[in-house]
Design a protein around this motif. Sequence first.
Motif, PDB file in Angstrom:
ATOM      1  N   LEU A   1       0.883  -1.215   0.057  1.00 27.19           N
ATOM      2  CA  LEU A   1      -0.096   0.181  -0.092  1.00 27.19           C
ATOM      3  C   LEU A   1       0.874   1.257  -0.029  1.00 27.19           C
ATOM      4  N   THR A   2       2.018   1.071   0.580  1.00 28.75           N
ATOM      5  CA  THR A   2       3.066   2.301   0.443  1.00 28.75           C
ATOM      6  C   THR A   2       3.353   2.626  -0.676  1.00 28.75           C
ATOM      7  N   ASP A   3       3.668   1.456  -1.823  1.00 29.01           N
ATOM      8  CA  ASP A   3       4.146   1.697  -3.113  1.00 29.01           C
ATOM      9  C   ASP A   3       2.931   2.249  -3.989  1.00 29.01           C
ATOM     10  N   ALA A   4       1.594   1.808  -3.751  1.00 28.97           N
ATOM     11  CA  ALA A   4       0.466   2.300  -4.078  1.00 28.97           C
ATOM     12  C   ALA A   4       0.388   3.729  -4.010  1.00 28.97           C
ATOM     13  N   PHE A   5       0.528   4.176  -2.829  1.00 34.66           N
ATOM     14  CA  PHE A   5       0.214   5.507  -2.480  1.00 34.66           C
ATOM     15  C   PHE A   5       1.345   6.273  -3.175  1.00 34.66           C
ATOM     16  N   GLY A   6       2.603   5.885  -3.098  1.00 34.05           N
ATOM     17  CA  GLY A   6       3.610   6.661  -3.626  1.00 34.05           C
ATOM     18  C   GLY A   6       3.475   6.922  -4.971  1.00 34.05           C
ATOM     19  N   LYS A   7       2.566   6.200  -5.887  1.00 33.07           N
ATOM     20  CA  LYS A   7       2.342   6.255  -7.210  1.00 33.07           C
ATOM     21  C   LYS A   7       1.226   7.485  -7.432  1.00 33.07           C
TER      22      LYS A   7
ATOM     23  N   ASN B   1      -4.452   5.286 -11.557  1.00 35.56           N
ATOM     24  CA  ASN B   1      -3.841   6.257 -10.843  1.00 35.56           C
ATOM     25  C   ASN B   1      -4.826   6.728  -9.650  1.00 35.56           C
ATOM     26  N   LYS B   2      -5.552   5.825  -9.241  1.00 33.30           N
ATOM     27  CA  LYS B   2      -6.344   6.039  -8.130  1.00 33.30           C
ATOM     28  C   LYS B   2      -6.569   4.633  -7.176  1.00 33.30           C
TER      29      LYS B   2
ATOM     30  N   SER C   1     -14.735   9.072  -9.688  1.00 36.80           N
ATOM     31  CA  SER C   1     -14.704  10.166 -10.456  1.00 36.80           C
ATOM     32  C   SER C   1     -14.601  11.323  -9.856  1.00 36.80           C
ATOM     33  N   GLU C   2     -14.629  11.237  -8.372  1.00 37.09           N
ATOM     34  CA  GLU C   2     -14.570  12.620  -7.465  1.00 37.09           C
ATOM     35  C   GLU C   2     -13.457  12.443  -6.567  1.00 37.09           C
ATOM     36  N   ALA C   3     -12.824  11.545  -6.403  1.00 35.01           N
ATOM     37  CA  ALA C   3     -11.682  11.304  -5.327  1.00 35.01           C
ATOM     38  C   ALA C   3     -10.471  10.568  -5.807  1.00 35.01           C
ATOM     39  N   ASP C   4      -9.305  10.837  -5.107  1.00 38.11           N
ATOM     40  CA  ASP C   4      -7.904   9.740  -5.069  1.00 38.11           C
ATOM     41  C   ASP C   4      -8.293   8.587  -4.499  1.00 38.11           C
ATOM     42  N   VAL C   5      -9.009   8.446  -3.611  1.00 43.84           N
ATOM     43  CA  VAL C   5      -8.840   7.234  -2.826  1.00 43.84           C
ATOM     44  C   VAL C   5     -10.397   6.890  -2.544  1.00 43.84           C
TER      45      VAL C   5
END
Length: 399
Positions: free
Chosen positions: A13-19, A291-292, A242-246
Amino acid sequence: MNVIPYALAVEKLTDAFGKILVTETVPVSCAMARILACDVYSPEDFPPFDRSTVDGYAHSYKDSSAASAAVPSVLTLKGEVAMGEYTEARINSGECFYVPTGAMLPAGADAVTMIENAEVSNGEVYVSSSLHRGENVVFKGADVHVGETVIRRGERLLSPEIGLLCSLGINFVRVYKKLSFYVVSTGDELVAPDEECQKGKIRDTNTAVLTAELSGIGNVVGAMTVNDDYNKLSATVRKGLSEADVVILSGGSSVGKADYTAKLFSEYGRPLFGGVAVKPGKPTLAAEADNKLLIGLPGHPMAAFTSYRLIVLRALLNACGSDTEPPVVCRAAKNFPGGRGRSAVIPVRLVNKDEFTAAEPLFYKSGMLSVISSADGFALLPDYVEGVPAGAPLEVYRI
């Protein structure tokens, strides 16, 4: 459910957030509580000049090396430096200048005799105490040297850091842009906290708890409670993406006929993991989606809270080069059981003893909510630890 070890889940999850993290430059005046995205170097020395820390008389320390109350040193008073005034004055041996606290020292001065240790008569100052070099003085660059790293990437900018940046004339900083979050609680049994709670129903608490937690690190742009209907959940996830990053879903992630989270994540993204070997928190899921991120948390409030704090928040901070607050080392008040092959999260209450702080376990089931407000922190026992005996050291992460 195919679970992965706790540490691996945090790593993935750290790697995924980093992207998905991006940076932005903001004024220091708007940077409170933001996480720094790069090291900050000082553009100048601080203080920018030699300055006095007392009201008194600036002179060479050598001129007072033999001074005493019985045989004072006699110095010629050449003038004074006002607060906030730049001076090009230079003193020679046997001379002094009056300086208030914080004022710039004349060249040649490297000590300041406090006003109460001196007497003035006919333009002469009688110094009655010996001083060493630098006494009652802060030299140029003593606090910060030009080019020195003053704040490192990953630091959260709080009031002391804001003050330091301002003192160095740094008006803009590069920080991580706050991620946007969409929170979804799922379950046919849920009703809003302000609705009548009929028999067989429970009030939705995860939405409020997660929204409060996420607001401290990002922006919550939407929150919904949805029953266990796949089409409705799918539409909600689509709206959230469509509205948020996560998008964070609580509930619907364990193994059951109405647990749709894993299916939704496969539909909208690429799964990262489908469960974590941690108790509580096993049904914690994650997937990448253009990218989300999609994150699934357990429905039980205690499990959802601990999974957020110890997996999601920790991974996000790690991706920013930061970390959670370091644990407090306590002693186990009684025997602590391990997770039997899973990492175990145990809420504890801290009790101050005469010589140490004791951690008392708060035993619970994952559906319990009151234990969150009763706990001072969590002990996290790795999967290979069978238990902790009473009196043994125990690391506790404060809530």
